[in-house]
Design an enzyme around this catalytic site. Structure first.
Site, PDB file in Angstrom:
ATOM      1  N   ASP A  44      40.692  45.674 -35.746  1.00 32.76           N
ATOM      2  CA  ASP A  44      41.713  45.406 -34.724  1.00 32.76           C
ATOM      3  C   ASP A  44      41.697  44.003 -34.101  1.00 32.76           C
ATOM      4  O   ASP A  44      40.624  43.505 -33.755  1.00 32.76           O
ATOM      5  CB  ASP A  44      41.541  46.353 -33.526  1.00 32.76           C
ATOM      6  CG  ASP A  44      41.240  47.774 -33.916  1.00 32.76           C
ATOM      7  OD1 ASP A  44      41.305  48.101 -35.101  1.00 32.76           O
ATOM      8  OD2 ASP A  44      40.944  48.562 -33.005  1.00 32.76           O
ATOM      9  N   TRP A  68      28.440  47.579 -42.902  1.00 32.17           N
ATOM     10  CA  TRP A  68      29.453  47.194 -41.925  1.00 32.17           C
ATOM     11  C   TRP A  68      29.647  48.221 -40.821  1.00 32.17           C
ATOM     12  O   TRP A  68      30.668  48.889 -40.759  1.00 32.17           O
ATOM     13  CB  TRP A  68      30.785  46.946 -42.642  1.00 32.17           C
ATOM     14  CG  TRP A  68      30.707  45.772 -43.547  1.00 32.17           C
ATOM     15  CD1 TRP A  68      29.788  44.764 -43.480  1.00 32.17           C
ATOM     16  CD2 TRP A  68      31.562  45.447 -44.644  1.00 32.17           C
ATOM     17  NE1 TRP A  68      30.014  43.857 -44.469  1.00 32.17           N
ATOM     18  CE2 TRP A  68      31.096  44.245 -45.194  1.00 32.17           C
ATOM     19  CE3 TRP A  68      32.676  46.060 -45.202  1.00 32.17           C
ATOM     20  CZ2 TRP A  68      31.712  43.640 -46.272  1.00 32.17           C
ATOM     21  CZ3 TRP A  68      33.278  45.461 -46.271  1.00 32.17           C
ATOM     22  CH2 TRP A  68      32.805  44.271 -46.803  1.00 32.17           C
TER      23      TRP A  68
HETATM   24  C1  FRU Z   1      41.186  51.353 -34.126  1.00 26.85           C
HETATM   25  C2  FRU Z   1      39.788  51.638 -33.599  1.00 26.85           C
HETATM   26  C3  FRU Z   1      39.740  51.653 -32.091  1.00 26.85           C
HETATM   27  C4  FRU Z   1      38.306  51.289 -31.796  1.00 26.85           C
HETATM   28  C5  FRU Z   1      38.017  50.299 -32.897  1.00 26.85           C
HETATM   29  C6  FRU Z   1      36.607  50.344 -33.388  1.00 26.85           C
HETATM   30  O1  FRU Z   1      41.184  50.853 -35.425  1.00 26.85           O
HETATM   31  O2  FRU Z   1      39.298  52.850 -34.128  1.00 26.85           O
HETATM   32  O3  FRU Z   1      40.122  52.864 -31.498  1.00 26.85           O
HETATM   33  O4  FRU Z   1      38.140  50.709 -30.528  1.00 26.85           O
HETATM   34  O5  FRU Z   1      38.886  50.602 -33.963  1.00 26.85           O
HETATM   35  O6  FRU Z   1      36.394  49.300 -34.297  1.00 26.85           O
END
Ligand code: FRU
Length: 387
Positions: A44, A68
Site C-alpha cells: 500500500d 517478506w
Molecule cells: C492492505 C493491508 C492493510 C494493512 C497493510 C499491511 O493491503 O492489508 O490493511 O495495513 O496491507 O501491509
C-alpha cells in the site's frame, strides 16, 4: 558474535545487496516509469503528503529478503510526480514496542507545522493506532512514547479487524477513520474525534456495508485503508474491500478484491452515500490513498499487486509496483473518474501515429514502426462486426 564474524556477516550482506542491484538493473520486467522501491516487497501507499514543494510517498515495505514478512514504511520524494528519490526507511518495528510485529498502513498530517504519521502498530494479534513525528522535514521519525493512542477497539462492536487510518481536521477538531468489519454485518469505517491527535473519542461508524449484498454492490466483510475527502461539492469515502472468502472462489469482473468509492453528502458527521463505484477494473489494483496538492488537485495512488507466483517474485528479488498518479474528478452522475496526472506527458518522446489498420481474426498483427518495452499506447478501435 566476535568482531571478525560480524565483519564477515556484514561483508556477505553487502555482496548480496550489490548482486541484487546488478540483477535488478538488467531485469526486463522491472517497470521503468511506475514507482517501485529499490528492491524487495512493496504494498500500500501510505502517508501521502505534499510538503514544502515535494510530494512524499510512503509505502508498505519489507526491505529484507523473502519470505517478506515484517512491514516497514519505505519513503520516496518527488517534485514532479514522475522522478522519485528514495529516502531512508521512515518507520521500522521497535522490538518490544506496540509495533514490534509491523508498521501497517496509515496517513500523514500537518499537525500545526509538525509532520505527523498515524499508522497501525502490530503486536501479536493487536493492531492499534500509533503516532510518529518528524523534526527534520519528514526524513527521520520519532515515535510517540505513549503509543498506541487508542488502547482497544470500541468494546460494544464485534469486530473482525481494526486497522488503517485517515485523519483530517475541521476547525480545531481532528477526525479519524479506522478500517474495520462488523462480524456477520459487513465492512465499516469507524469515526473518532480528537483535539490533539493523542486523545481520541469514538463516535460511530461513518458508514457500514452489507456483506450479504450481491454484486455489483457487494463490499465484503471488512474495509481496509479508508480515505475520506471532499471532491467538488460532494464527499467521497474510499475503501478497499477485504473478505475472508476472497481466497476462495469470490470473483467480481475477474478481480478477487478491489477498491470502492462511495460518493455522497456529509453533514454533522453523518455520511449519506448516493453512488458506489469500483476504482480501477484492472484486477490488480488495491489500497489506494489520495493527496491534496497545492493547486487543489486530489491525486490518487494505489498498489498494483503481483500476478506472478511467489517463486517467480522471490527469484526476481522484487514484488509490487505503485500505480501511476491519477487526478480525481466527479462525473456528472457523481461517480469518481480518474485521469493520469498531466505531468506524466514529460515521459513521451518519439511519437508515431499509425492509422487505418485492419485486425483480422486469424492473423497476428505487428506494427513494425513501433518497438520497445516501455510504450504508451493510445488506441481507438472501431469494432465493426467484431466481438
Ligand atoms: C492492505 C493491508 C492493510 C494493512 C497493510 C499491511 O493491503 O492489508 O490493511 O495495513 O496491507 O501491509
Amino acid at each position: 558474535m566476535d568482531e571478525s564474524t560480524e565483519a564477515a556477516r556484514i561483508h556477505g550482506l553487502a555482496e548480496r545487496a550489490q548482486a541484487l542491484q546488478q540483477r535488478l538493473a538488467t531485469d526486463p520486467h522491472r517497470p521503468r516509469y511506475h514507482f517501485l522501491p529499490p528492491s524487495a516487497w512493496m504494498n500500500d501507499p501510505n502517508g501521502l503528503i505534499y510538503w514544502k514543494g515535494h510530494y512524499h510517498l510512503f509505502y508498505q515495505y519489507v526491505p529484507n529478503d523473502p519470505p517478506w514478512k515484517t512491514k516497514h514504511w519505505g519513503h520516496a520524494v518527488s517534485q514532479d510526480l514522475v522522478h522519485w528519490i528514495d529516502l531512508p526507511i521512515a518507520l521500522a518495528p521497535t522490538p518490544g514496542g506496540p509495533d514490534q510485529d509491523g508498521c501497517f498502513s496509515g496517513c500523514a498530517v500537518n499537525h500545526d507545522g509538525l509532520p505527523t504519521l498515524i499508522y497501525t502498530g502490530v503486536r501479536g494479534s493487536r493492531q492499534l493506532p500509533c503516532l510518529a513525528s518528524s523534526l527534520d522535514d519528514l526524513v527521520t521519525w520519532q515515535k510517540y512514547p505513549g503509543n498506541p493512542v487508542i488502547a482497544t477497539p470500541p468494546p460494544d462492536l464485534d469486530l473482525i479487524a481494526f486497522r488503517d487510518h485517515t485523519v483530517w481536521k475541521e476547525g480545531t477538531t481532528w477526525y479519524q477513520l479506522i478500517g474495520a468489519g462488523i462480524r456477520e454485518v459487513g465492512g465499516t469505517a469507524l469515526l473518532y474525534r480528537s483535539s490533539n491527535l493523542v486523545d481520541w473519542e469514538y463516535m460511530h461508524p461513518l458508514y457500514v456495508g452489507d456483506r450479504n449484498r450481491t454484486d455489483p454492490l457487494w463490499t465484503g466483510s471488512m474495509w481496509e485503508c479508508p480515505d475520506f475527502f471532499p471532491l467538488g461539492d460532494k464527499s467521497v469515502l474510499l475503501v478497499s474491500v477485504y473478505d475472508d472468502s476472497r481466497f476462495r472462489e469470490r470473483a467480481y469482473k475477474g478481480s478477487l478484491h478491489y477498491s470502492v468509492a462511495f460518493v455522497g453528502t456529509c453533514a454533522d458527521s453523518t455520511f449519506i452515500p448516493r453512488t458506489q463505484s469500483i476504482i480501477d477494473y484492472g484486477g490488480y489494483f488495491y489500497a489506494p490513498q489520495t493527496l491534496l496538492d497545492l493547486t487543489g488537485r486530489r491525486l490518487l495512488w494505489g498498489w498494483l499487486w503481483e500476478g506472478r507466483s511467489d517463486e517467480a517474485q522471490w527469484a526476481a528479488g522484487w514484488a509490487g509496483v505503485m500505480s501511476l498518479p491519477r487526478v480525481l474528478s466527479l462525473s456528472t452522475d457523481n461517480v469518481v473518474s480518474l485521469e493520469p496526472a498531466p505531468e506524466l506527458k514529460q515521459l513521451r518522446s518519439d511519437h508515431r501515429r499509425i492509422m487505418d489498420l485492419s485486425i483480422l481474426p486469424t492473423s497476428f498483427m505487428q506494427v513494425r514502426e513501433v518497438q520497445g518495452d516501455c510504450l504508451e499506447i493510445m488506441a481507438e478501435l472501431i469494432t465493426g462486426e467484431a466481438t
